[in-house]
Every structure is written in structure tokens, then in C-alpha cells.
Design a protein around this motif. Structure first.
Motif, PDB file in Angstrom:
ATOM      1  N   GLY A   1      97.915 121.657 -14.858  1.00 52.51           N
ATOM      2  CA  GLY A   1      98.916 122.341 -15.647  1.00 52.51           C
ATOM      3  C   GLY A   1     100.080 121.431 -16.003  1.00 52.51           C
ATOM      4  O   GLY A   1     100.320 120.416 -15.338  1.00 52.51           O
ATOM      5  N   VAL A   2     100.804 121.819 -17.040  1.00 55.93           N
ATOM      6  CA  VAL A   2     102.006 121.066 -17.397  1.00 55.93           C
ATOM      7  C   VAL A   2     103.058 121.216 -16.301  1.00 55.93           C
ATOM      8  O   VAL A   2     103.971 120.401 -16.186  1.00 55.93           O
TER       9      VAL A   2
ATOM     10  N   PRO B   1      96.710 132.157 -18.836  1.00 59.44           N
ATOM     11  CA  PRO B   1      97.614 133.015 -19.617  1.00 59.44           C
ATOM     12  C   PRO B   1      98.427 133.950 -18.722  1.00 59.44           C
ATOM     13  O   PRO B   1      98.018 134.301 -17.616  1.00 59.44           O
ATOM     14  N   ARG B   2      99.551 134.346 -19.233  1.00 59.36           N
ATOM     15  CA  ARG B   2     100.398 135.309 -18.522  1.00 59.36           C
ATOM     16  C   ARG B   2      99.641 136.615 -18.331  1.00 59.36           C
ATOM     17  O   ARG B   2      98.961 137.095 -19.243  1.00 59.36           O
TER      18      ARG B   2
ATOM     19  N   ALA C   1      94.879 125.337 -14.896  1.00 58.31           N
ATOM     20  CA  ALA C   1      95.293 125.653 -16.255  1.00 58.31           C
ATOM     21  C   ALA C   1      94.144 125.328 -17.222  1.00 58.31           C
ATOM     22  O   ALA C   1      93.248 124.542 -16.895  1.00 58.31           O
ATOM     23  N   PRO C   2      94.125 125.960 -18.410  1.00 57.51           N
ATOM     24  CA  PRO C   2      95.148 126.895 -18.907  1.00 57.51           C
ATOM     25  C   PRO C   2      95.050 128.259 -18.244  1.00 57.51           C
ATOM     26  O   PRO C   2      93.959 128.717 -17.919  1.00 57.51           O
TER      27      PRO C   2
ATOM     28  N   ASP D   1     102.789 131.896 -18.939  1.00 57.22           N
ATOM     29  CA  ASP D   1     101.693 131.066 -19.442  1.00 57.22           C
ATOM     30  C   ASP D   1     101.805 129.666 -18.846  1.00 57.22           C
ATOM     31  O   ASP D   1     102.893 129.070 -18.839  1.00 57.22           O
ATOM     32  N   ILE D   2     100.677 129.162 -18.363  1.00 62.31           N
ATOM     33  CA  ILE D   2     100.618 127.786 -17.869  1.00 62.31           C
ATOM     34  C   ILE D   2      99.640 127.024 -18.752  1.00 62.31           C
ATOM     35  O   ILE D   2      98.445 127.326 -18.768  1.00 62.31           O
ATOM     36  N   TYR D   3     100.192 126.050 -19.511  1.00 61.58           N
ATOM     37  CA  TYR D   3      99.352 125.277 -20.417  1.00 61.58           C
ATOM     38  C   TYR D   3      98.761 124.074 -19.692  1.00 61.58           C
ATOM     39  O   TYR D   3      99.357 123.522 -18.757  1.00 61.58           O
ATOM     40  N   ALA D   4      97.586 123.663 -20.173  1.00 65.50           N
ATOM     41  CA  ALA D   4      96.904 122.531 -19.558  1.00 65.50           C
ATOM     42  C   ALA D   4      97.453 121.212 -20.095  1.00 65.50           C
ATOM     43  O   ALA D   4      97.894 121.128 -21.251  1.00 65.50           O
TER      44      ALA D   4
ATOM     45  N   ARG E   1      97.108 117.779 -21.780  1.00 64.17           N
ATOM     46  CA  ARG E   1      96.124 117.292 -22.739  1.00 64.17           C
ATOM     47  C   ARG E   1      95.509 115.995 -22.234  1.00 64.17           C
ATOM     48  O   ARG E   1      96.215 115.062 -21.873  1.00 64.17           O
TER      49      ARG E   1
END
Length: 449
Positions: free
Chosen positions: A328-329, A368-369, A365-366, A395-398, A400
Motif C-alpha cells: 500500500g501507499v 477499497p473503503r 492493497a488495493p 481507501d488504500i491504494y497500491a 505502482r
């Protein structure tokens, strides 16, 4: 009166004083003992020891199915007509209430005990047979339903057992759809609580089970309507019974089903559902006598209402903790409860409830909430009282990841930059050499002239 007589009177008075003193001492001792006994009885009643006459009994919280009071809850006993709870729910789930059922000779021949005098060739709807089954407790209706749903009784009994086991009623073995005696036709108080609760969750079943009267109208074989009357007196009877020394009506406020039963082998059996003041219970009592089946049920329901309260143990959106997440970011995801949780507990035990978090494995991740990442268990003395889903609060973004092509391209780009840098250095070096040479030549000319 001489001295001897006076002396004798004095001695008699002295003996009387001693006798009265002894009597008073014994009276004091006995009264003290009686108070201690009364205190012991009061203490026993306080901790909730119930005098139950049935051989198997259980009080269960309707929503969590937690056992709140028990007496031989897993002892295998005959269920009598409480068997028809399973017959009824299977008819509703597998049939159509408007189906027309035609009675055949086998149904009439196999029916024994309670019945509504079905005749060969008679036509009734499945809904009418259900009324006869659950209100009048008609055995011929049970056989008719079994044959209509599964084609034959044996196949229907197999379906009954499969359903029971799927509900967790693993100590139950049905041999018929009506509950008539069979050495292998057995269940337990707890299993019947599971089955009864499942049946009462069905609105159609519930709408029938609460009734103590009904009517089957005229059919092609009967010129008069048949009036149905339930033997489950806890639904309607004003007859008095003794409950803990108090005379009360058999009818219990808030009871909305489900089924009674009796055979010589099973004795009196009763499965009861109650909804009252926001509290819901299932009570089962097996193998009791005619009146104690109701007094036992009263005691168990009283115990539930007096000692337990449906309490909110958690609210929706409650923050639980931050949990590690891969790729995750951010490295953590906040977890919150998805919904409120309630449990039937004693008021003094609310503060003793503990939370236990059970996470899904491999969170990454990803994400979603609102995605479920686990659940929270609310425990008391090791028992799970309630559960709530644990969800991601954001939300937890992956992160890249570069593709293989971009990795290769980036490497060549670095090499190209390095080559250009080297070439630039060479060019600059050569330029400096040329400038130096020009200066040397210029100095040489000046010296000659």
C-alpha cells in the motif's frame, strides 16, 4: 405449712426457672438456625437454581443461540409432535401453499393418533394441511405433507435429517414426520431450540405457529368445516398452575409459538418462542408431566426476563485499531466496526465483555473503503456473545510497480546518459587541449619576434 413444704415449693420454682431458661435458649438456637437456612435458600434463588421437572430443558437467547440456562440440554429424548416443527418448515420451503394435495389410501392407513379425518380422494391446499399440522397437530396431515413434498415418507424423513444437521442439530435423528414413538426417533432440547428458532425466522411459519385456533373449510369430501384447536395451552389458557409457589395462568404474555407434543414414551414436550420488551428467547422442555411442562417453561422464561437484558456492546463505525497492510501507499489501514452489536447479558456482566479481533490473512492493497478485513468477537468468560464485521475506514491504494519493459528502458536510459556524460567529458577535455595548444603557439611566436 411446715418448713419441709416451703422448701419443696422453693425447689419446684427453681426447677421451673431452669426449665423455662432451657426452653428459651433452644428457641433462640432454632430461630437462629431457621434464619441461616432462609439465608441459604435466598442465596440459592439469587444464583438462579431452578427446580425443573422436565428431564431435558434449555433457555436460549433467540439471536445468538447462546444457552442461558440448561438441564441436560444434549440428552437424547423423544420429541413427540414437536417433530412437526421440522415437517412444517420443510413444507413451506419446498412447496407452494396454493398446491392442491390429494389424499390417498396410504395416508389414511399410516396415520395414527391425532388426526383431522382425512379421506381418500379428498383435496386440500398445502396451506390448509399446514394449519392442521401446526394447530391441531394432525398426524394424517404430516403424512400427506411428506408425500406431497418428497413423493414418499422415507425420502421426506431423509430431507428432515439433512436439514436438521445443516442447522447444527447433530444429535437429532428423525424416523417419521409426525413424532410417533420410534426407538431411533430422538432429539435434544438444544437441537429443538435450533430447529424452533430457524422455523420462527420464517414469517409464514410464524404466522401459523402463533394461532391456537383455525378452520378448514368444506372440501370435496366434507360437507362441514373442520375447526382446529391447539393443545398448546401456553398460547391461550387461563387455567392456573403453581410457579414457585404462586398461582398463575398457563398463558404467558409475549409467547408467539411454537409447538407442543405428547406420547406415552415422550411424555409432555414443549418448544416455546417469546418476544417481549425487546427480548427474545427460545425455551424447550422435554419429558415432563401435564402441568410441569408449563411451570418449567414459565420458570425458564421468568429467569430469562429477570436476569438478562439485550444490551448494545458496540456501535457502528467504532475505531478498533490500525492494521498492517502490504503493497500500500501507506503501511497501515484503520479498521472500524461495520454495524452495531447486541448481546443478551446480565447487567453486571456488561463491563466484563472483552473484544477479540480476528483479521483476514494476507491483507494487501488495493483495498477499497468498507471492504471487510476481519471481524470483532465480543466475549464473556470465553464465550462469543456477538460478532461484528471489521471494515477498512479508508481507501488504500497500491504502490505502482514498473513493468519489465519500463525497467529495461530505464536501464538503457541510464546507460545512454552515462555515455553522453562521458562523451561530454571527452569533448570538453579535447577543447581544453586545443585551447592550450593555441596559447603555446601564440607564446612561441611572440618570443621569436
Amino acid at each position: 405449712m411446715n418448713l419441709l413444704t416451703i422448701f419443696s415449693i422453693i425447689r419446684m420454682v427453681d426447677y421451673l426457672k431452669k426449665f423455662v431458661t432451657c426452653i428459651l435458649i433452644w428457641a433462640l438456637v432454632l430461630s437462629t438456625y431457621s434464619f441461616s437456612v432462609a439465608e441459604e435458600i435466598e442465596e440459592i434463588e439469587t444464583v438462579g437454581q431452578l427446580e425443573l421437572f422436565g428431564e431435558g430443558a434449555v433457555l436460549v437467547d433467540y439471536d445468538s443461540l447462546e444457552i442461558l440456562y440448561e438441564k441436560n440440554p444434549h440428552k437424547k429424548l423423544f420429541p413427540a409432535s414437536t417433530t412437526k416443527i421440522m415437517t412444517g418448515i420443510l413444507a413451506i420451503e419446498n412447496g407452494n401453499l396454493e398446491d392442491i394435495v390429494t389424499i390417498d389410501q396410504e395416508i389414511v392407513d399410516r396415520a395414527d393418533g391425532s388426526h383431522i379425518a382425512l379421506e381418500p380422494g379428498e383435496e386440500l391446499t398445502l396451506a390448509q394441511l399446514l394449519d392442521a399440522l401446526l394447530i391441531e397437530s394432525a398426524n394424517d396431515a404430516a403424512i400427506a405433507i411428506a408425500k406431497h413434498i418428497s413423493g414418499d415418507v422415507d425420502s421426506f424423513v431423509k430431507l428432515m435429517n439433512e436439514k436438521a444437521h445443516s442447522l447444527g442439530a447433530i444429535n437429532t435423528n428423525f424416523k417419521n414426520p409426525d413424532g410417533l414413538p420410534d426407538e431411533e426417533h430422538l432429539t435434544t432440547a438444544y437441537d429443538l431450540a435450533l430447529i424452533g428458532k430457524y422455523a420462527m425466522d420464517n414469517e409464514i411459519f410464524k404466522s401459523i405457529a402463533k394461532n391456537h385456533t383455525g378452520t378448514i373449510p368444506i372440501t370435496n369430501k366434507k360437507s362441514e368445516a373442520r375447526h382446529l384447536n391447539s393443545s398448546n395451552r401456553i398460547l391461550y389458557s387461563d387455567q392456573k398452575i403453581l410457579v414457585d409457589g404462586e398461582s398463575v395462568p398457563i398463558k404467558y404474555e409475549g409467547v408467539n409459538g411454537v409447538k407442543s407434543g405428547y406420547t406415552n414414551a415422550a411424555q409432555y414436550c414443549l418448544v416455546t418462542s417469546l418476544e417481549r420488551d425487546g427480548q427474545r428467547f427460545i425455551v424447550v422442555s422435554l419429558k415432563a408431566d401435564r402441568n410441569s411442562i408449563y411451570s418449567d417453561t414459565h420458570k425458564l422464561l421468568n429467569y430469562g426476563l429477570d436476569n438478562f437484558k439485550r444490551s448494545q456492546v458496540s456501535f457502528a463505525g467504532k475505531f478498533i485499531d490500525n492494521f498492517e497492510i502490504k503493497n500500500g501507499v501507506t503501511s497501515m489501514v484503520p479498521g472500524i466496526t461495520k454495524s452495531a452489536s447486541f448481546a443478551m447479558v446480565k447487567p453486571d456482566d456488561i463491563s466484563k465483555i472483552e473484544e477479540k479481533v480476528v483479521l483476514k490473512e494476507g491483507l494487501k492493497a488495493p483495498l477499497p473503503r468498507g471492504e471487510v478485513i476481519g471481524h470483532v468477537e465480543y466475549r464473556l468468560d470465553g464465550k462469543v456473545l456477538a460478532k461484528s464485521d471489521l471494515v477498512a475506514a479508508m481507501d488504500i491504494y497500491a504502490v505502482r510497480k514498473a513493468s519489465l519493459f519500463s525497467k529495461i528502458l530505464s536501464r538503457w536510459y541510464l546507460i545512454l546518459i552515462a555515455i553522453l556524460f562521458i562523451l561530454r567529458c571527452i569533448v570538453l577535455h579535447n577543447r581544453k587541449k586545443r585551447i592550450r595548444r593555441r596559447r603555446i603557439k601564440s607564446l612561441s611566436r611572440n618570443q621569436i619576434y
